[in-house]
Write a protein that holds these residues in place. Structure first.
Motif, PDB file in Angstrom:
ATOM      1  N   ALA A 105       0.851  -1.196   0.000  1.00  0.00           N
ATOM      2  CA  ALA A 105       0.000   0.000   0.000  1.00  0.00           C
ATOM      3  C   ALA A 105       0.882   1.241   0.000  1.00  0.00           C
ATOM      4  N   PHE A 106       0.535   2.179  -0.866  1.00  0.00           N
ATOM      5  CA  PHE A 106       1.307   3.419  -0.961  1.00  0.00           C
ATOM      6  C   PHE A 106       0.635   4.512  -0.134  1.00  0.00           C
ATOM      7  N   VAL A 107       1.446   5.204   0.635  1.00  0.00           N
ATOM      8  CA  VAL A 107       0.965   6.366   1.383  1.00  0.00           C
ATOM      9  C   VAL A 107       2.032   7.453   1.253  1.00  0.00           C
ATOM     10  N   SER A 108       1.622   8.620   0.800  1.00  0.00           N
ATOM     11  CA  SER A 108       2.566   9.719   0.603  1.00  0.00           C
ATOM     12  C   SER A 108       2.895  10.379   1.936  1.00  0.00           C
ATOM     13  N   LEU A 109       3.973  11.149   1.952  1.00  0.00           N
ATOM     14  CA  LEU A 109       4.363  11.845   3.177  1.00  0.00           C
ATOM     15  C   LEU A 109       3.328  12.889   3.574  1.00  0.00           C
ATOM     16  N   LYS A 110       2.639  13.478   2.574  1.00  0.00           N
ATOM     17  CA  LYS A 110       1.592  14.450   2.897  1.00  0.00           C
ATOM     18  C   LYS A 110       0.435  13.781   3.635  1.00  0.00           C
ATOM     19  N   GLU A 111       0.041  12.585   3.169  1.00  0.00           N
ATOM     20  CA  GLU A 111      -1.030  11.856   3.845  1.00  0.00           C
ATOM     21  C   GLU A 111      -0.604  11.444   5.249  1.00  0.00           C
ATOM     22  N   ALA A 112       0.645  10.963   5.373  1.00  0.00           N
ATOM     23  CA  ALA A 112       1.148  10.578   6.695  1.00  0.00           C
ATOM     24  C   ALA A 112       1.181  11.785   7.635  1.00  0.00           C
ATOM     25  N   GLN A 113       1.575  12.940   7.094  1.00  0.00           N
ATOM     26  CA  GLN A 113       1.634  14.145   7.921  1.00  0.00           C
ATOM     27  C   GLN A 113       0.240  14.571   8.389  1.00  0.00           C
ATOM     28  N   LYS A 114      -0.767  14.388   7.533  1.00  0.00           N
ATOM     29  CA  LYS A 114      -2.141  14.728   7.931  1.00  0.00           C
ATOM     30  C   LYS A 114      -2.609  13.853   9.095  1.00  0.00           C
ATOM     31  N   ILE A 115      -2.298  12.560   9.035  1.00  0.00           N
ATOM     32  CA  ILE A 115      -2.682  11.662  10.123  1.00  0.00           C
ATOM     33  C   ILE A 115      -1.966  12.049  11.414  1.00  0.00           C
ATOM     34  N   ILE A 116      -0.677  12.359  11.310  1.00  0.00           N
ATOM     35  CA  ILE A 116       0.096  12.735  12.493  1.00  0.00           C
ATOM     36  C   ILE A 116      -0.415  14.047  13.065  1.00  0.00           C
ATOM     37  N   ASP A 117      -0.738  15.013  12.209  1.00  0.00           N
ATOM     38  CA  ASP A 117      -1.294  16.280  12.698  1.00  0.00           C
ATOM     39  C   ASP A 117      -2.631  16.058  13.396  1.00  0.00           C
ATOM     40  N   PHE A 118      -3.444  15.154  12.857  1.00  0.00           N
ATOM     41  CA  PHE A 118      -4.729  14.835  13.493  1.00  0.00           C
ATOM     42  C   PHE A 118      -4.503  14.295  14.902  1.00  0.00           C
ATOM     43  N   ILE A 119      -3.496  13.446  15.061  1.00  0.00           N
ATOM     44  CA  ILE A 119      -3.203  12.873  16.385  1.00  0.00           C
ATOM     45  C   ILE A 119      -2.599  13.917  17.302  1.00  0.00           C
ATOM     46  N   ASN A 120      -1.642  14.687  16.800  1.00  0.00           N
ATOM     47  CA  ASN A 120      -0.956  15.662  17.649  1.00  0.00           C
ATOM     48  C   ASN A 120      -1.871  16.797  18.095  1.00  0.00           C
ATOM     49  N   ASP A 121      -2.857  17.141  17.266  1.00  0.00           N
ATOM     50  CA  ASP A 121      -3.766  18.240  17.625  1.00  0.00           C
ATOM     51  C   ASP A 121      -4.609  17.917  18.856  1.00  0.00           C
ATOM     52  N   GLN A 122      -4.690  16.633  19.232  1.00  0.00           N
ATOM     53  CA  GLN A 122      -5.477  16.251  20.405  1.00  0.00           C
ATOM     54  C   GLN A 122      -4.710  16.452  21.716  1.00  0.00           C
ATOM     55  N   ASN A 123      -3.377  16.686  21.594  1.00  0.00           N
ATOM     56  CA  ASN A 123      -2.541  16.943  22.785  1.00  0.00           C
ATOM     57  C   ASN A 123      -2.666  15.832  23.832  1.00  0.00           C
ATOM     58  N   PHE A 124      -2.580  14.600  23.352  1.00  0.00           N
ATOM     59  CA  PHE A 124      -2.619  13.464  24.280  1.00  0.00           C
ATOM     60  C   PHE A 124      -1.341  13.487  25.112  1.00  0.00           C
ATOM     61  N   PRO A 125      -1.442  13.346  26.443  1.00  0.00           N
ATOM     62  CA  PRO A 125      -0.249  13.444  27.300  1.00  0.00           C
ATOM     63  C   PRO A 125       0.714  12.292  27.055  1.00  0.00           C
ATOM     64  N   ARG A 126       1.989  12.612  27.029  1.00  0.00           N
ATOM     65  CA  ARG A 126       3.022  11.586  26.891  1.00  0.00           C
ATOM     66  C   ARG A 126       3.365  11.039  28.271  1.00  0.00           C
ATOM     67  N   ILE A 127       2.847   9.882  28.575  1.00  0.00           N
ATOM     68  CA  ILE A 127       3.078   9.284  29.896  1.00  0.00           C
ATOM     69  C   ILE A 127       3.359   7.806  29.694  1.00  0.00           C
ATOM     70  N   TYR A 128       4.438   7.317  30.307  1.00  0.00           N
ATOM     71  CA  TYR A 128       4.642   5.884  30.388  1.00  0.00           C
ATOM     72  C   TYR A 128       5.379   5.550  31.678  1.00  0.00           C
ATOM     73  N   GLU A 129       5.474   4.276  31.938  1.00  0.00           N
ATOM     74  CA  GLU A 129       5.899   3.781  33.238  1.00  0.00           C
ATOM     75  C   GLU A 129       7.273   4.318  33.637  1.00  0.00           C
ATOM     76  N   PRO A 130       7.446   4.704  34.894  1.00  0.00           N
ATOM     77  CA  PRO A 130       8.743   5.205  35.340  1.00  0.00           C
ATOM     78  C   PRO A 130       9.814   4.129  35.358  1.00  0.00           C
ATOM     79  N   LEU A 131       9.411   2.846  35.321  1.00  0.00           N
ATOM     80  CA  LEU A 131      10.389   1.764  35.327  1.00  0.00           C
ATOM     81  C   LEU A 131      11.336   1.875  34.151  1.00  0.00           C
ATOM     82  N   ALA A 132      10.771   2.275  33.001  1.00  0.00           N
ATOM     83  CA  ALA A 132      11.610   2.382  31.809  1.00  0.00           C
ATOM     84  C   ALA A 132      12.642   3.472  31.950  1.00  0.00           C
ATOM     85  N   VAL A 133      12.285   4.572  32.625  1.00  0.00           N
ATOM     86  CA  VAL A 133      13.223   5.672  32.804  1.00  0.00           C
ATOM     87  C   VAL A 133      14.248   5.314  33.855  1.00  0.00           C
ATOM     88  N   ALA A 134      13.812   4.612  34.874  1.00  0.00           N
ATOM     89  CA  ALA A 134      14.708   4.273  35.962  1.00  0.00           C
ATOM     90  C   ALA A 134      15.627   3.126  35.617  1.00  0.00           C
TER      91      ALA A 134
END
Length: 730
Positions: A619-648
């Protein structure tokens, strides 16, 4: 005597050639005359007032005199004369053409005169000819019928002048009507069938192919059924509605919908039945020329490749077909042909590229019922099969994927498709991506998505990993994360991440997310820190599946130095795009075939546990289409949170004894380069003793910026100022 005959024959040929050249020159001169006459006649007809005395005389004699409005046909007749004179293949019929032209002008005048009588609003006239001869037709046939007779005769003379065979036109017209009726009947019959037709040989034995009468192969078109199912499952006006997850948090996350992507061109893909049958007959006759009796049983057209299923005569080996692949390609006028056995049909499939391929879009697969109904968060929309059906698989069941392909084969686009297909199904707190991109140019668009993960940093600082040393350290820390999850699962008395998350749903505990590690170019990592990378990949590939960690490794150089036996043993799922050689195909797939692919997303996917790979068009997907999907996700401002175990999670610095020794060799190497004013592996090997040691020193020099190799060149550029400054401060 013989010499005299030879001279006579030579002189005759010479005279014949001169005569032909003379005729060609006459035709060219005549063509030039007629094109000029056509232009002048058109000018005199359109703007006679600007043509002086000649224009006014032409207008009075022809437009207002003899032919009336039919005079406007004269420039087109002269233009046709130009065409038949300039086209050398056209036979000159000067007398008959002149007769048809005069008849055309006469009946054109009659037609315009009849039109002026029947339609009072029509501002046309038939001139002297129309007014003189039209009353005869009016008295003989009447106004309406007379007009019809005149128009029919006008069209007849036009066809004669243009050398159009009326009987052939009528025959083709009736033939097209008959084919349309037959096609509609077949479509109604196909729609009435609920189950696909199963081809069976009830006798259990193959018939004698040599004695079979020629039959028309069945064209299996699965594209229409797929398109109708996709339209029922998803409509452009409504976004896709995935299954609601039990562990959804208070944040109202919305999945990207398929309407962001472009429409799939394969939905409007149509096959030319006559062309398919013609190519099938060409294939059969080609095999017959090489002494291989066969018949085409089925034709399965696809968006890029059409498969012709052959039934070979008894005693004919498949190898006899594979041995003449190049001859078949030459006859079929295609770049590459692939021959595959079809055990379920007792047939041999010959996959032939279509003359006009159709781009497979990601939207058509995302809207496919198999993708929508899949409950897995790691559902991958890879592409479409040779018969045009969407192919969807599950990364969790692989559990790791090895990808290889030459430059320009579609490997990077395939990785984008894999990542985006997961983004259509999973929330950021359900699946995380650890992306390692040594090339630094393919994956930067994903640097801000909330799905990003890096065990070496906090969630807020997670980014694409581009440095090979940082990648080695991050993979080691990911091993620590894996071990920590195993400890947690053992305490909860569960065997895998699915059971753990189900138990947390019942008890209200914190779920674990899946981690997908994407490495875009494994060869670069293996060049800098082969042992550390290989050890980490081996441990993760052997144990990480149960804790929800999956690896996707990609390389454009599938050599045994990059894809080692240890890595291959733990990656049963393979995806190969076009390779540069048969050796590379054997390394990635353990079989031939990838070297015959066409590129641009054409690939072979070997699922785990399967003996034969599946041919897919990615399946072909152009960078413009990929950027639209990423912008749709980023515009929701979902918090970046994951387990502290990985950082520690802390592990050793990641440098072994060999690397520490290479760092000690850095200063002597810099002094050597500054003295010799050049750098190469041979120079370092001659002074430090081994190729491995020289390679490590080169990697450290490049990593610290002392030397660089611009893209497109094979020559090192040396930063002497930085080297001299380092030597002074050391």
């Amino acid at each position: 005597m013989g010499k005299k005959k030879k001279n006579n024959k030579k002189s005759k040929n010479e005279n014949k050639r001169k005569k032909q050249n003379h005729q060609d020159r006459n035709r060219e001169v005549s063509a030039l005359f007629f094109i000029l006459a056509s232009f002048i006649a058109a000018f005199l007809c359109v703007v006679p007032q600007n043509a002086g005395i000649i224009g006014r005389a032409f207008n009075n004699i022809f437009v207002n005199g003899i032919f009336g409005s039919a005079t406007y046909i004269l420039p087109f007749i002269l233009l046709w004369y130009f065409i038949i004179h300039i086209k050398k293949s056209a036979e000159l019929k000067e007398r008959t053409d002149f007769i048809w032209s005069v008849a055309l002008l006469i009946f054109g005048s009659l037609a315009f005169e009849a039109a002026s009588v029947l339609f009072a609003a029509a501002n046309v006239s038939g001139g002297w000819i129309g007014k003189t001869f039209y009353p005869f037709f009016k008295e003989l046939f009447g106004e309406a019928f007379g007009f019809a007779v005149i128009v029919i005769l006008f069209l007849f003379f036009t066809a004669r002048l243009l050398r159009i065979c009326i009987s052939k036109v009528v025959y083709n017209f009736l033939k097209n009507i008959k084919e349309d009726i037959k096609k509609r009947k077949e479509e109604k019959e196909a729609a009435a069938l609920k189950a696909p037709k199963i081809f069976e040989n009830k006798s259990g034995l193959l018939p004698e192919i040599k004695k079979l009468e020629p039959f028309v192969p069945n064209i299996v078109n699965k594209q229409k059924k797929e398109n109708s199912a996709a339209e029922k499952q998803a409509t452009p006006s409504e976004p896709q509605k995935p299954q609601v997850k039990l562990d959804s948090k208070s944040f109202d996350y919305k999945f990207p919908h398929s309407t962001i992507l472009k429409n799939d061109e394969t939905k409007s893909f149509h096959t030319n039945k006559d062309e398919l049958l013609r190519r099938a007959e060409l294939l059969r006759s080609t095999l017959a020329d090489f002494g291989i009796p066969a018949e085409v049983k089925d034709i399965i057209p696809g968006p890029v490749v059409t498969r012709y299923d052959l039934i070979l005569a008894p005693g004919i080996k498949i190898q006899s077909v594979t041995n003449i692949i190049e001859n078949i390609s030459l006859t079929m006028r295609t770049a590459s042909i692939r021959v595959v056995p079809i055990p379920e049909k007792a047939a041999v499939g010959v996959e032939v590229p279509n003359p006009d391929s159709v781009t497979v879009g990601l939207r058509g697969i995302v809207e496919h019922s198999s993708f929508i109904n899949s409950k897995s968060l790691l559902t991958l929309a890879l592409g479409k099969t040779t018969d045009g059906e969407g192919y969807v698989t599950n990364l969790a069941s692989m559990p790791h994927l090895l990808i290889a392909g030459a430059t320009g084969s579609g490997k990077s686009v395939g990785i984008h498709t894999i990542i985006l297909s997961v983004l259509f199904k999973a929330r950021p707190d359900e699946v995380k991506f650890m992306i390692i991109d040594p090339k630094r140019v393919e994956m930067p668009i994903y640097k801000d998505i909330p799905h990003l993960y890096n065990p070496s940093t906090s969630a807020a600082d997670a980014d694409i990993i581009t440095n090979p040393r940082e990648a080695a350290s991050a993979l080691k820390k990911l091993v620590t994360v894996m071990e920590g999850r195993y400890t947690k699962f053992a305490a909860a008395t569960v065997r895998n991440i699915e059971e753990y998350n189900a138990k947390m749903s019942e008890t209200g505990g914190e779920k674990e997310f899946y981690i997908v590690v994407v490495i875009d170019e494994l060869a670069d990592l293996m060049l800098v820190a082969k042992k550390e990378i290989e050890d980490s990949i081996q441990r993760l590939a052997q144990m990480a599946r149960a804790v929800g960690i999956h690896l996707i490794l990609a390389t454009q150089r599938p050599s045994v130095n990059v894809i080692t036996g240890i890595i291959k043993a733990n990656f049963p799922a393979r995806l190969s795009f076009q390779t540069t050689s048969a050796i590379d195909s054997r390394v990635i797939l353990d079989m031939l075939g990838a070297e015959n692919l066409m590129g641009k997303g054409d690939m072979l996917f070997l699922p785990p546990g399967e003996a034969r790979p599946v041919r897919l068009q990615g399946a072909f997907v152009s960078l413009k289409e990929a950027q639209k999907i990423i912008d749709f996700i980023n515009d929701q401002n979902f918090p970046r949170i994951y387990e502290p175990l990985a950082v520690a999670a802390e592990v050793s610095s990641g440098f072994n004894a060999a690397e520490e020794k290479s760092m000690k060799d850095l200063l002597p190497a810099l002094k050597l380069i500054n003295e010799r004013r050049r750098v190469s592996q041979d120079l370092l090997k001659a002074n430090f003793g081994s190729s491995a040691r020289a390679t490590n020193i080169l990697s450290i020099l490049e990593m610290k910026g002392f030397i660089t190799k611009p893209e497109g060149t094979n020559k090192w550029q040396i930063n002497y100022d930085k080297i001299e400054e380092y030597i002074r401060t050391a």
